[in-house]
Scaffold this motif. Structure first.
Motif, short mmCIF file in Angstrom:
data_model
loop_
_atom_site.label_atom_id
_atom_site.label_comp_id
_atom_site.label_asym_id
_atom_site.label_seq_id
_atom_site.Cartn_x
_atom_site.Cartn_y
_atom_site.Cartn_z
N SER A 115 28.92 29.62 44.44
CA SER A 115 30.16 28.96 44.02
C SER A 115 30.91 28.39 45.22
O SER A 115 31.41 27.26 45.17
CB SER A 115 31.05 29.96 43.28
OG SER A 115 30.42 30.45 42.12
N GLY B 34 37.10 30.34 38.07
CA GLY B 34 36.26 29.32 38.69
C GLY B 34 36.74 27.90 38.43
O GLY B 34 36.54 27.00 39.25
N PHE C 38 33.76 31.07 35.44
CA PHE C 38 32.33 31.34 35.31
C PHE C 38 32.08 32.00 33.96
O PHE C 38 32.87 32.82 33.51
CB PHE C 38 31.85 32.25 36.45
CG PHE C 38 30.36 32.20 36.67
CD1 PHE C 38 29.79 31.30 37.55
CD2 PHE C 38 29.51 33.07 35.98
CE1 PHE C 38 28.43 31.25 37.76
CE2 PHE C 38 28.14 33.03 36.17
CZ PHE C 38 27.60 32.12 37.06
N LEU D 14 26.58 24.58 38.20
CA LEU D 14 26.99 24.41 39.59
C LEU D 14 25.91 23.68 40.39
O LEU D 14 26.22 22.81 41.23
CB LEU D 14 27.31 25.75 40.22
CG LEU D 14 28.56 26.46 39.70
CD1 LEU D 14 28.68 27.85 40.30
CD2 LEU D 14 29.82 25.65 40.01
#
Length: 262
Positions: A88, A113, A66, A34
């Protein structure tokens, strides 16, 4: 594997191609991935030659969310677990708010995610057989990067509840029918459809693209009179640009415009 290998950035003319490359984990992301995506977004927006971002996963899957091994080791049961949600959400919002339009190309699993990355892109194109859904509730988890404020704007409250409370997965065909994505295509046609779609983005004025994207992103967040003022100001900015002058001249002279992005 270095993070530069886990998320790869390639320049292809006016197209920035970003690949999630952790196929052994169904391209699940980590904090490091990320962070690198955040850097890539900044780099793309700073490059006047890049006019569209295409986000994709290697080896036939987009992103399953994730990395649960990393989540369990570093965040589950920890007092600072909220940090992963903050991280996130910030990165997904940077993706959503970037100047350059973004297209998610969806294959295989697009869950948790990965679903949040998809809804943070401006456009999404899927393989007919992709598996798309929020999915968090199936693991007793809660998505912290966009489902409650992005998805209802796309498909409405009832369909959002159906997706989030059941954890169901939609095929690419179903996701298009739900207006969750722009279109789906059979696997053997996917690359062609993506290329056709992004061609309609790369031949436009980057400045006008940015102004239009920025104002449309705010279109559901204010009253009509406020939006009219924003629209007036946007028109004023665009009409003073070199790209507007070039666009009008090119039309009158019956030639293709040459955009400078200013």
């Amino acid at each position: 594997m270095a993070v530069e290998d886990e998320i790869q950035f390639e320049r292809d003319g006016h197209v920035a191609r970003v690949w999630l490359n952790r196929p052994h984990k169904r391209n699940a992301v980590t904090v490091e991935v990320l962070d690198r995506l955040d850097e890539i977004i900044t780099e793309i927006d700073a490059d006047p030659e890049l006019r569209v971002l295409v986000l994709r996963g290697r080896e036939g899957t987009f992103c399953s969310g994730f990395d649960l091994d990393a989540l369990q080791a570093d965040f589950v049961g920890q007092s600072l677990a909220i940090e992963v949600a903050v991280k996130s959400a910030k990165v997904c919002d940077r993706l959503y708010s970037m100047k350059t339009p973004s297209v998610a190309v969806l294959e295989g699993y697009v869950t948790a995610g990965g679903f949040e990355l998809m809804i943070s892109c401006d456009f999404a194109i899927a393989d007919d057989e992709a598996k798309i859904g929020d999915f968090h509730i199936r693991r007793g988890l809660y998505g912290g990067a966009g489902p409650i404020y992005r998805v209802p704007r796309m498909i409405g409250i009832r369909k959002t509840k159906e997706l989030m409370l059941t954890g169901k997965l939609l095929s690419g065909v179903e996701a298009a029918q739900w207006d969750l994505i722009n279109l789906s295509a059979p696997a053997h046609e996917l690359d062609k459809r993506v290329d056709e779609f992004i061609a309609d983005l790369t031949d436009k004025s980057p400045l006008t693209m940015w102004i239009t994207k920025m104002t449309v992103d705010r279109s559901l967040d204010a009253d009509t009179q406020s939006l009219m003022v924003m629209e007036h100001l946007a028109v004023g900015v665009v009409l003073q640009s070199n790209d507007a002058a070039e666009g009008v001249s090119a039309f009158l002279e019956k030639r293709e415009p040459v955009w400078t992005g200013n």
